[in-house]
Write an enzyme that holds these catalytic residues in place. Sequence first.
Site, PDB file in Angstrom:
ATOM      1  N   GLU A 122     -21.889  65.854  31.943  1.00 59.72           N
ATOM      2  CA  GLU A 122     -20.630  65.503  31.289  1.00 59.72           C
ATOM      3  C   GLU A 122     -19.615  66.618  31.520  1.00 59.72           C
ATOM      4  O   GLU A 122     -19.947  67.794  31.331  1.00 59.72           O
ATOM      5  CB  GLU A 122     -20.856  65.305  29.786  1.00 59.72           C
ATOM      6  N   ARG A 146     -25.457  63.140  22.033  1.00 59.93           N
ATOM      7  CA  ARG A 146     -25.177  64.052  23.136  1.00 59.93           C
ATOM      8  C   ARG A 146     -25.875  63.512  24.374  1.00 59.93           C
ATOM      9  O   ARG A 146     -26.954  62.912  24.293  1.00 59.93           O
ATOM     10  CB  ARG A 146     -25.674  65.470  22.830  1.00 59.93           C
ATOM     11  N   HIS A 149     -16.575  60.394  25.817  1.00 53.14           N
ATOM     12  CA  HIS A 149     -16.820  61.291  24.680  1.00 53.14           C
ATOM     13  C   HIS A 149     -15.615  61.323  23.735  1.00 53.14           C
ATOM     14  O   HIS A 149     -15.017  62.373  23.485  1.00 53.14           O
ATOM     15  CB  HIS A 149     -17.164  62.699  25.156  1.00 53.14           C
TER      16      HIS A 149
END
Length: 315
Positions: free
Chosen positions: A259, A231, A278
Amino acid sequence: MTATTAQVWLPYPADEIDGLPEGLNYLFWDGEPDYPGDPADCAYYVVPYMKGPEVAVRPLASMSAVQVVQTLSAGIDHVEPGLGLLPAGVRLCNAQGVHEASTAELTLALILASLRGLPGFVHGQDNEEWRAGFYPSLADKSVLIVGYGSIGSAIEDRLAPFECARVARVARSARTTARGPVHTLDDLPALLPEADVVVLSTPLNPSTQGLVGADFLAAMPDGALLVNVARGGVVDTKALLFELESGRLRAALDVTDPEPLPAGHPLWHAPNVLITPHVGGSTSAFEPRAKRLLAAQLTRFADGEAVRNVVTTTG
């Protein structure tokens, strides 16, 4: 509420999932503004995939009868802000077994692309430039995996043929595996100086938030590669930018903080960084594994058996 009348919210139409047990009331919801039914009647909530924390948490406050909240991601950080809205005894399950293959595959792709200079070759092709030369190999490199759960183990599976000099492992708890010892986070200061490649595959939680800060990065040797498939919040972006812009370290990032990475952010154009949006779990391997997980979990639920992959229980 009995299992034979229990309402289940699914992010797929029920007729698209083979093996679902009969006797449950399946409703389709994939994050749309309107709910498919009354959230208060939902007993098993499958969180829409990759729709963000706002969607994931939105119905929780009204789910007074929910017994299981099931994510389709390995991480649960997008759901955790809403757990306090739930009644006691709700089991939160993750998607262990769904993302290992895809995430490990991307991890190896990022390592190899970064070491062998593939982004530069792409730019060279765009400019009709022949960029020959010698580039680093994964062979003979020392790799450190920080976050040695099922995904970390799958990454090591795929590292095996590449003739790495060493693979070291770090997790929350020390243990011994068939491949060797798993160290704790406390051992990082001794392990980082020996790591040519550091792979982050740890969950995001209070102990890992900002784990990769200035001290962590400073302990990595010159020229080392940081790969983040965990993450974005595990890494201090400002500290990473400092190391990238100095030219001392390289990075390959499938996740960032913030993000999505906004236009104009300096990370986009920092030297020695490869960024993917991602997509660690977003492959053709995801959906069949996700649907098999749901069929297996809901069969256990309907039969009154314990569901698997329980990360926490509200209390």
